[in-house]
Design an enzyme around this catalytic site. Structure first.
Site, PDB file in Angstrom:
ATOM      1  N   LYS A   1      46.567  44.276  42.944  1.00  0.00           N
ATOM      2  CA  LYS A   1      46.628  45.714  42.692  1.00  0.00           C
ATOM      3  C   LYS A   1      45.258  46.279  42.393  1.00  0.00           C
ATOM      4  O   LYS A   1      45.045  47.477  42.478  1.00  0.00           O
ATOM      5  CB  LYS A   1      47.573  46.003  41.529  1.00  0.00           C
TER       6      LYS A   1
ATOM      7  N   LYS B   1      40.320  36.189  30.922  1.00  0.00           N
ATOM      8  CA  LYS B   1      40.510  37.622  30.652  1.00  0.00           C
ATOM      9  C   LYS B   1      39.482  38.160  29.670  1.00  0.00           C
ATOM     10  O   LYS B   1      39.061  39.305  29.778  1.00  0.00           O
ATOM     11  CB  LYS B   1      41.921  37.876  30.093  1.00  0.00           C
TER      12      LYS B   1
ATOM     13  N   LYS C   1      43.747  36.521  46.789  1.00  0.00           N
ATOM     14  CA  LYS C   1      45.107  36.896  46.439  1.00  0.00           C
ATOM     15  C   LYS C   1      45.313  38.402  46.630  1.00  0.00           C
ATOM     16  O   LYS C   1      44.401  39.188  46.333  1.00  0.00           O
ATOM     17  CB  LYS C   1      45.334  36.527  44.958  1.00  0.00           C
TER      18      LYS C   1
END
Ligand code: TRP
Length: 344
Positions: A209, A123, A206
């Site tokens: 969103k 991240k 995957k």
């Protein structure tokens, strides 16, 4: 529920899990997490489910969007079948004991442990110097989310495995350092690859969103027409469906659609293929579409209804926080006692 789930004798069997209210719930969140949370409700466990708003702000969140997304996630939980009477449904920031125990755990966890966390590295990316301190400390707060309730079982995705190992390390070190048997060593209940939902446009990615193509995903807010259209346009291959799971190995798009069917129908992939093996996608897609609309359209409809009643959502979360604090507060007080904080 999976086999091999064991319980430490001294602790009440209690499930805790959390999802970040960072917006954009997909079929992946539903099948991979929320539906499993629903299935764990029942007599075997007390269940506590949390919108982890304090975790969400480890990266920038627009305040109005955060508020909206927290309520939308709550609506998604309820519309999917989380019963706010049976389960304790909360947003993290309304139960201050999470952050309070989180501080204690900041003082238990070691820098070396935290530096090994792969999610932080992913991240923070190349610009780790500019990541928030909260993002680095994220897993210690996650351990506190779980252990403030002495939760024994935590259903999560594969990507959270390392954080649950850290949770066990923190509990073990705390118990050892203070010579107590106070925190349970939590069992992860890891989602299998079978429930991982992939993109409708690329079966090797995957469902996300953040994919620029909305056609790549089914959103939990999509209505029946949108769901049917996305399934009709989903990428496939030209072959007929096989009659055994092995025949899907090198066919990521076909495998994904069969997995989705199996998960929505609560069937095994083999049982699905026993029924549909030999069919072309021209025949299978309408079956999948019908099933998906039947299962998912009522959820998006109910979410929309609840989002028009934000006061009802806030009442549910207030009641959840009250019930959560009744469990968390005594555990925090005992923790402070153990650590040596004066309670006057
Ligand atoms: N880190 C989890 C995720 O991103 C969310 C989370 C926060 C969580 N606290 C938790 C999950 C406690 C399980 C238990 O998916």
């Amino acid at each position: 529920m999976s086999d091999g789930v064991q319980t430490q004798a001294a602790f009440t069997p209690r499930v805790f899990s959390g999802i970040q209210p960072s917006g954009g719930l997909t079929l992946g969140n539903y099948l991979g997490a929320i539906k499993r949370f629903v299935d764990m409700q029942g007599d075997a466990f007390e269940t506590i489910y949390c919108m982890v708003d304090l975790h969400a702000i480890t990266v920038w969140q627009d305040p109005a969007a955060l508020r909206h997304n927290t309520r939308e996630l709550c609506a998604g939980f309820i519309a999917s079948g989380i019963d706010p009477e049976q389960s304790v449904l909360i947003n993290q920031s309304q139960v201050p004991e999470h952050a309070q125990l989180g501080w204690i755990f900041n003082c238990v966890a070691r820098m070396g442990w935290m530096k090994r966390m792969t999610q932080f590295k992913d991240k923070a990316g190349k610009n780790a110097e500019n990541a928030s301190l909260g993002l680095f400390g994220y897993p210690a707060l996650m351990a506190a989310d779980i252990l403030i309730y002495h939760a024994t079982h935590v259903p999560v995705g594969d990507d959270q495995k390392q954080h649950l190992e850290l949770t066990r390390d923190i509990a073990t070190k705390f118990n050892h350092d203070f010579g107590v048997d106070f925190f349970p060593i939590t069992e992860p209940v890891i989602e299998g690859a079978a429930t991982r939902v992939m993109s409708l446009r690329d079966g090797s990615k995957k469902m996300s969103k953040s994919d620029p193509s909305d056609a790549s995903r089914i959103n939990m807010t999509d209505d029946g027409d949108a769901i049917a259209k996305k399934i009709r346009k989903a990428k496939t291959d030209p072959d007929a469906l096989p009659s055994e799971a092995k025949g899907l190995e090198d066919r990521p798009e076909a495998r994904n659609l069969v997995n989705i069917y199996a998960a929505l129908a609560d069937m095994s992939v083999d049982d699905v293929l026993r029924d549909v093996g030999g069919k072309q996608f021209g025949e299978f897609k309408p079956m999948l579409s019908e099933l998906a609309v039947e299962k998912l359209a009522p959820i998006s409809g109910e979410m929309a209804r609840l989002m028009n009643e934000p006061a009802e959502i806030d009442r549910i979360l207030a009641r959840g926080a009250e019930r959560a604090r009744a469990i968390a507060e005594p555990i925090l007080q005992q923790t402070y006692e153990i650590v040596g904080m004066v309670r006057s």
